[in-house]
Design a protein around this motif. Structure first.
Motif, PDB file in Angstrom:
ATOM      1  N   THR A  75       0.817  -1.421   0.026  1.00 17.28           N
ATOM      2  CA  THR A  75      -0.101   0.107   0.050  1.00 17.28           C
ATOM      3  C   THR A  75       1.003   1.189  -0.006  1.00 17.28           C
ATOM      4  OG1 THR A  75      -1.780  -1.163   1.098  1.00 17.28           O
ATOM      5  CG2 THR A  75      -1.741   1.239   1.242  1.00 17.28           C
ATOM      6  N   ILE A  76       0.369   2.202  -0.673  1.00 13.07           N
ATOM      7  CA  ILE A  76       1.399   3.671  -0.895  1.00 13.07           C
ATOM      8  C   ILE A  76       0.699   4.511  -0.045  1.00 13.07           C
ATOM      9  CG2 ILE A  76       1.646   5.453  -2.408  1.00 13.07           C
ATOM     10  CD1 ILE A  76       2.126   3.495  -4.682  1.00 13.07           C
ATOM     11  N   LEU A  77       1.503   5.153   0.935  1.00 13.44           N
ATOM     12  CA  LEU A  77       1.079   6.291   1.660  1.00 13.44           C
ATOM     13  C   LEU A  77       1.101   7.614   1.027  1.00 13.44           C
ATOM     14  CD1 LEU A  77       1.542   3.956   3.773  1.00 13.44           C
ATOM     15  CD2 LEU A  77       2.154   5.733   5.447  1.00 13.44           C
ATOM     16  N   ARG A  78       0.063   7.975   0.277  1.00 11.25           N
ATOM     17  CA  ARG A  78      -0.172   9.033  -0.581  1.00 11.25           C
ATOM     18  C   ARG A  78       0.242  10.327  -0.098  1.00 11.25           C
ATOM     19  NH1 ARG A  78      -3.986   9.073  -5.647  1.00 11.25           N
ATOM     20  NH2 ARG A  78      -2.044  10.219  -6.043  1.00 11.25           N
ATOM     21  N   GLY A  79       1.292  10.976  -0.770  1.00 16.47           N
ATOM     22  CA  GLY A  79       1.580  12.441  -0.023  1.00 16.47           C
ATOM     23  C   GLY A  79       3.067  12.306   0.819  1.00 16.47           C
ATOM     24  N   ALA A  80       3.000  11.218   1.488  1.00 11.10           N
ATOM     25  CA  ALA A  80       4.091  11.225   2.408  1.00 11.10           C
ATOM     26  C   ALA A  80       5.461  11.147   2.281  1.00 11.10           C
ATOM     27  CB  ALA A  80       3.798   9.798   3.440  1.00 11.10           C
ATOM     28  N   ALA A  81       6.181  12.152   2.467  1.00 16.38           N
ATOM     29  CA  ALA A  81       7.746  12.221   2.094  1.00 16.38           C
ATOM     30  C   ALA A  81       7.638  12.409   0.490  1.00 16.38           C
ATOM     31  CB  ALA A  81       8.551  11.150   2.273  1.00 16.38           C
ATOM     32  N   GLU A  82       6.563  13.022  -0.242  1.00 20.67           N
ATOM     33  CA  GLU A  82       6.782  13.221  -1.654  1.00 20.67           C
ATOM     34  C   GLU A  82       7.279  14.421  -2.080  1.00 20.67           C
ATOM     35  OE1 GLU A  82       2.941  11.853  -3.303  1.00 20.67           O
ATOM     36  OE2 GLU A  82       3.073   9.828  -2.552  1.00 20.67           O
ATOM     37  N   THR A 122       8.156  14.607  -5.489  1.00 20.65           N
ATOM     38  CA  THR A 122       7.817  14.430  -7.044  1.00 20.65           C
ATOM     39  C   THR A 122       6.591  13.815  -7.232  1.00 20.65           C
ATOM     40  OG1 THR A 122       9.026  12.304  -7.244  1.00 20.65           O
ATOM     41  CG2 THR A 122      10.299  14.292  -7.315  1.00 20.65           C
ATOM     42  N   PRO A 123       6.013  13.411  -8.250  1.00 22.62           N
ATOM     43  CA  PRO A 123       4.881  12.598  -8.499  1.00 22.62           C
ATOM     44  C   PRO A 123       5.141  11.043  -8.231  1.00 22.62           C
ATOM     45  CG  PRO A 123       5.062  14.221 -10.524  1.00 22.62           C
ATOM     46  CD  PRO A 123       6.491  14.110  -9.632  1.00 22.62           C
ATOM     47  N   ASP A 124       6.291  10.715  -7.868  1.00 28.26           N
ATOM     48  CA  ASP A 124       6.782   9.265  -7.476  1.00 28.26           C
ATOM     49  C   ASP A 124       6.141   9.334  -5.905  1.00 28.26           C
ATOM     50  OD1 ASP A 124       7.901   8.868 -10.089  1.00 28.26           O
ATOM     51  OD2 ASP A 124       9.901   9.279  -9.375  1.00 28.26           O
ATOM     52  N   PRO A 125       5.585   7.990  -5.949  1.00 20.27           N
ATOM     53  CA  PRO A 125       5.458   7.405  -4.317  1.00 20.27           C
ATOM     54  C   PRO A 125       6.692   7.222  -3.779  1.00 20.27           C
ATOM     55  CG  PRO A 125       4.253   6.003  -5.985  1.00 20.27           C
ATOM     56  CD  PRO A 125       4.881   6.873  -6.998  1.00 20.27           C
ATOM     57  N   ALA A 126       6.558   7.726  -2.391  1.00 19.79           N
ATOM     58  CA  ALA A 126       7.960   7.692  -1.625  1.00 19.79           C
ATOM     59  C   ALA A 126       7.778   6.812  -0.311  1.00 19.79           C
ATOM     60  CB  ALA A 126       8.174   8.937  -0.985  1.00 19.79           C
ATOM     61  N   VAL A 127       6.642   6.632   0.278  1.00 22.93           N
ATOM     62  CA  VAL A 127       6.503   5.711   1.328  1.00 22.93           C
ATOM     63  C   VAL A 127       5.633   4.545   1.027  1.00 22.93           C
ATOM     64  CG1 VAL A 127       5.708   5.630   3.857  1.00 22.93           C
ATOM     65  CG2 VAL A 127       6.724   7.579   3.092  1.00 22.93           C
ATOM     66  N   VAL A 128       6.020   3.400   1.318  1.00 24.13           N
ATOM     67  CA  VAL A 128       5.330   2.155   1.105  1.00 24.13           C
ATOM     68  C   VAL A 128       5.022   1.283   2.263  1.00 24.13           C
ATOM     69  CG1 VAL A 128       5.090  -0.031  -0.275  1.00 24.13           C
ATOM     70  CG2 VAL A 128       5.813   2.072  -1.393  1.00 24.13           C
ATOM     71  N   LEU A 129       3.889   0.670   2.685  1.00 26.76           N
ATOM     72  CA  LEU A 129       3.563  -0.028   3.833  1.00 26.76           C
ATOM     73  C   LEU A 129       3.382  -1.518   3.215  1.00 26.76           C
ATOM     74  CD1 LEU A 129       1.390   0.478   6.667  1.00 26.76           C
ATOM     75  CD2 LEU A 129       1.270  -1.719   5.398  1.00 26.76           C
ATOM     76  N   THR A 130       4.016  -2.342   3.563  1.00 26.52           N
ATOM     77  CA  THR A 130       3.939  -3.874   3.200  1.00 26.52           C
ATOM     78  C   THR A 130       3.398  -4.729   4.248  1.00 26.52           C
ATOM     79  OG1 THR A 130       5.682  -3.469   1.356  1.00 26.52           O
ATOM     80  CG2 THR A 130       5.016  -5.602   2.084  1.00 26.52           C
ATOM     81  N   ARG A 131       2.362  -5.577   4.056  1.00 27.19           N
ATOM     82  CA  ARG A 131       2.021  -6.548   4.969  1.00 27.19           C
ATOM     83  C   ARG A 131       2.320  -7.940   4.439  1.00 27.19           C
ATOM     84  NH1 ARG A 131      -3.810  -4.359   6.863  1.00 27.19           N
ATOM     85  NH2 ARG A 131      -3.977  -6.165   8.236  1.00 27.19           N
ATOM     86  N   HIS A 132       3.445  -8.677   5.434  1.00 26.54           N
ATOM     87  CA  HIS A 132       3.681  -9.808   5.023  1.00 26.54           C
ATOM     88  C   HIS A 132       3.232 -10.889   5.658  1.00 26.54           C
ATOM     89  CE1 HIS A 132       7.448  -8.702   2.720  1.00 26.54           C
ATOM     90  NE2 HIS A 132       7.420  -7.527   3.652  1.00 26.54           N
ATOM     91  N   ARG A 133       2.136 -11.564   5.395  1.00 28.25           N
ATOM     92  CA  ARG A 133       1.202 -12.423   6.254  1.00 28.25           C
ATOM     93  C   ARG A 133       1.875 -13.945   6.530  1.00 28.25           C
ATOM     94  NH1 ARG A 133      -4.621 -10.998   5.356  1.00 28.25           N
ATOM     95  NH2 ARG A 133      -3.886  -9.448   6.914  1.00 28.25           N
ATOM     96  N   HIS A 134       1.570 -14.470   7.323  1.00 26.85           N
ATOM     97  CA  HIS A 134       1.960 -15.770   7.521  1.00 26.85           C
ATOM     98  C   HIS A 134       1.082 -16.387   8.465  1.00 26.85           C
ATOM     99  CE1 HIS A 134       4.867 -19.266   9.093  1.00 26.85           C
ATOM    100  NE2 HIS A 134       4.206 -19.806   8.006  1.00 26.85           N
TER     101      HIS A 134
END
Length: 700
Positions: free
Chosen positions: A89-96, A98-110
């Motif tokens: 999931t991208i946290l839109r606007g956080a630390a951006e 440029t138009p590029d996404p900067a902060v990504v949250l990843t859930r690794h489920r087991h």
């Protein structure tokens, strides 16, 4: 399978408000039976059937992660095998900047038995710091799977403990704990945890959310010992059709995740029918799945046979429909109530007409694949009891056919694999009245009697001649009573009703007759021609009933949908009957469908054809994964290879030429008489088989 199939209902905003079964078609399911996690494609629990389930209870019904004041945009998520998934999931606007996404949250489920872990990873790839509060919101209703399946609203349980990074809920016997590996700030609202993040450019932050469930009463069937040897040999396939390869790989992982153990004898394992609604022992489903996996070894078949033999009927009990020698239908700790209590099944329920002959056939087929003689011999008393049930109880009125009737008024009205209340219909749409003799059950009984006779003779026990004669009488009676005609020619009716009238709708049940020995060559060809017609063959698999049936519904549970195991059984039957072209055609459609479901075929899907849709259309409430849908990958592969074994005679048979769409092909992981076997098929279709010593390879 036990299902709720209302003919019509008003659409409402949520399934819970109207008491409707929640949809599953877009859910991501990770599992390690008896536990599984159902979530949205972004990983959150969003209502409906979502949650962490363990032992017929929903341990966690809400788990959401948000960033205060920061919009979150899910971009990708999916399975990594059967017990793992990843969601980004991208946290839109956080630390951006440029138009590029900067902060990504990843859930690794087991997911493990009794536990699941979400490893939360947040990465700032931007050029400036990112600062925000991450909030975890969790809750549970501790609902039973029956309540969830029926859309029954259950009030949320109160948080019984909460602190730095941990939450807990309990009803006195069932306890759930959600704990983070990092200290958290407890929210003012129960069930909320906060994490304040300040990430420099390039910095990574992680925590693990671990949810455990403990049932003081124990689960009906536990997970197998993790140190136990594999229940079957792991297949490895490389073919010209990579869709088939992917399907086989995912199926193997899913089947491993569905394994459960017998608490009375933990070394014996079986396949639960499916997730999320059928994660328990089902006679019919577990037997078919074990039979389909025989080319990978006989251990699972032997265990499944023993698990069911321990619970084989001993008394005549009208309430449970137990009878001496009968194999059960399903086991649930609290029984099962559906349709407002109109269906009320006891915890151990025997209301099935086909599990007993299927048990006999699995024993026979496992013997032919090399099940050790001592294992076979130990089960022969149970086989003799099962054979006696065919004669003394399965044929209640003495007409020579196996039939069923629910005498309780609270059990399943239909007791074959199409067990919904509206599945057995005349061509004009009318319902069949009980007792009902299904066509495929007569084929199962014929095959069971013949196989039982072969076992009795091979092990020096009496009665073989009697059962062969019984089977031949059944075969003759079937030919006289079941065949009907329409404008397209002759075909077997789905059933005989209580008045012995043929129930003349054309259904996929006839595919189960193929290869059993009940039909002659001309009859098999008639069925093959009909099954490959456009009214049956959707291009993705067989419709359960023809598209010209007056009540045909492509999203009807048994009135137009496609069931992968049903098609796979027909494919195998066609191959056994020597009708390879028809088998290849149906197999290709099913493999195409598997690709459309990311290689995890569901319990069933809609009957829309390839002329109506480029992709298979889900049946929204279908279980996924389902054991016999997954095991169909092995069944179809074996059919394409023309693979069969007769270890007592020292032979293995393969096709002289494999369907061109799948060659070249290399399949390893096969086992015959406990020893490894491999098959290589050249581009010209010529097979080369590496078989154990003492086994002769035949080509046909």
């Amino acid at each position: 399978m036990t299902v709720k199939t209302p003919e019509a209902t008003e659409a409402t905003n949520t399934a819970a408000e109207a008491g409707l079964q929640p949809f599953l078609h877009d859910a991501i399911v990770t599992m390690r039976a008896p536990s599984f996690v159902v979530s949205r494609p972004d990983g959150r629990f969003g209502g409906g059937a979502d949650g962490f389930f363990h032992g017929e209870r929903r341990a966690l019904s809400r788990l959401d992660i948000t960033a205060d004041g920061v919009p979150m945009a899910w971009v990708v998520g999916g399975l990594e095998g059967a017990d793992r998934a990843v969601f980004r999931t991208i946290l839109r606007g956080a630390a951006e900047t440029t138009p590029d996404p900067a902060v990504v949250l990843t859930r690794h489920r087991h997911t493990e038995a009794g536990c699941f872990t979400d490893r939360i990873e947040v990465v700032n790839s931007g050029r400036i710091p990112a600062e925000f509060r991450l909030t975890v919101t969790a809750g549970t209703d501790l609902a039973t799977t029956e309540q969830v399946k029926s859309g029954t609203h259950v009030a949320d349980a109160e948080v019984t403990a909460g602190g730095s990074g941990a939450l807990a809920w309990s009803d006195g016997t069932y306890t759930v704990c959600l704990a983070g590996t990092r200290p958290a700030i407890a929210g003012t609202t129960p069930g909320v945890l906060h994490y304040d993040l300040v990430l420099a450019p390039g910095e990574r932050w992680e925590t693990e959310l671990v949810c455990t469930a403990e049932d003081a009463q124990g689960v009906p069937f536990p997970a197998p010992d993790a140190a136990a040897p594999a229940a079957w040999s792991r297949p490895e396939l490389r073919s010209a059709d990579r869709s088939l390869d992917r399907w086989l790989t995912q199926a193997d992982a899913d089947l491993d995740g569905l394994l459960l153990a017998d608490p009375e004898h933990p070394a014996d394992r079986f396949l639960a029918a499916g997730a999320p609604w059928f994660a328990t022992l089902f006679g019919r489903d577990s037997l078919w799945a074990a039979r389909m996996l025989l080319p990978l070894g006989t251990d699972l078949a032997a265990s499944t046979l023993r698990v069911l033999a321990r619970r084989q009927g001993r008394i005549d009990d009208p309430r449970t429909q137990e009878q001496p020698g009968k194999i059960l239908h399903e086991v649930r700790r609290g029984g099962l109530r559906l349709d407002g209590g109109e269906i009320d099944l006891p915890p151990v329920y025997y209301g099935t007409i086909d599990a007993t002959p299927l048990w006999l056939t699995l024993l026979h087929d496992a013997w032919r694949w090399g099940l050790p003689a001592e294992d076979v011999e130990a089960l022969l008393p149970h086989a003799e009891a099962a054979l006696a049930w065919l004669r003394d109880f399965g044929d209640a009125d003495g007409d020579g056919f196996l039939e069923y009737v629910d005498t309780t008024g609270k059990g399943l009205a239909n007791q074959g694999w199409k067990d919904s209340g509206d599945s057995v219909r005349f061509r004009d749409g009318g319902f069949a009245e009980a007792p009902v003799a299904l066509c495929e059950v007569q084929a199962y009984a014929y095959e069971a009697a013949r196989g039982g006779a072969a076992l009795l003779r091979a092990f020096g026990r009496g009665g073989a001649d009697e059962w062969e004669e019984w089977a031949e009488r059944l075969k003759s009676r079937f030919r006289s009573a079941f065949w009907v005609e329409d404008a397209r020619g002759a075909y077997p009716a789905i059933a005989l009703d209580g008045a012995k009238r043929p129930v003349d709708s054309a259904t996929s049940n006839i595919g189960h007759l193929l290869g059993t020995g009940l039909l002659d060559r001309a009859e098999s060809e008639l069925i093959a021609k009909r099954l490959t017609g456009p009214d049956f063959d959707s291009g993705f698999g067989l419709r359960t009933i023809t598209s010209d049936f007056p009540r045909y519904n492509p999203t009807g549970y048994h009135l137009g949908s496609v069931w992968p195991h049903d098609t796979a059984i027909a494919v195998q039957g066609l191959a056994r009957a020597g009708l390879g072209e028809a088998a290849g055609r149906l197999a290709t459609g099913l493999i195409h469908a598997a690709d459309g479901f990311d290689s995890r075929l569901p319990e069933l899907f809609a009957g829309y054809g390839t002329d109506e849709s480029r992709h298979p259309v889900p049946y929204p409430a279908s279980c996924r994964p389902q054991a016999w849908a997954a095991a169909s990958a092995i069944h179809v592969t074996g059919a394409l290879l023309g693979l069969s074994a007769n270890v007592p005679d020292g032979t293995v048979t393969v096709a002289a030429e494999v369907h061109p769409d799948f060659r070249p092909l290399r399949l390893s992981g096969l086992r015959v008489a406990g020893e490894p076997m491999e098959i290589d098929v050249a581009a010209d279709g010529t097979p080369t088989v590496t078989a154990p010593s003492g086994i002769t390879v035949r080509t046909v």
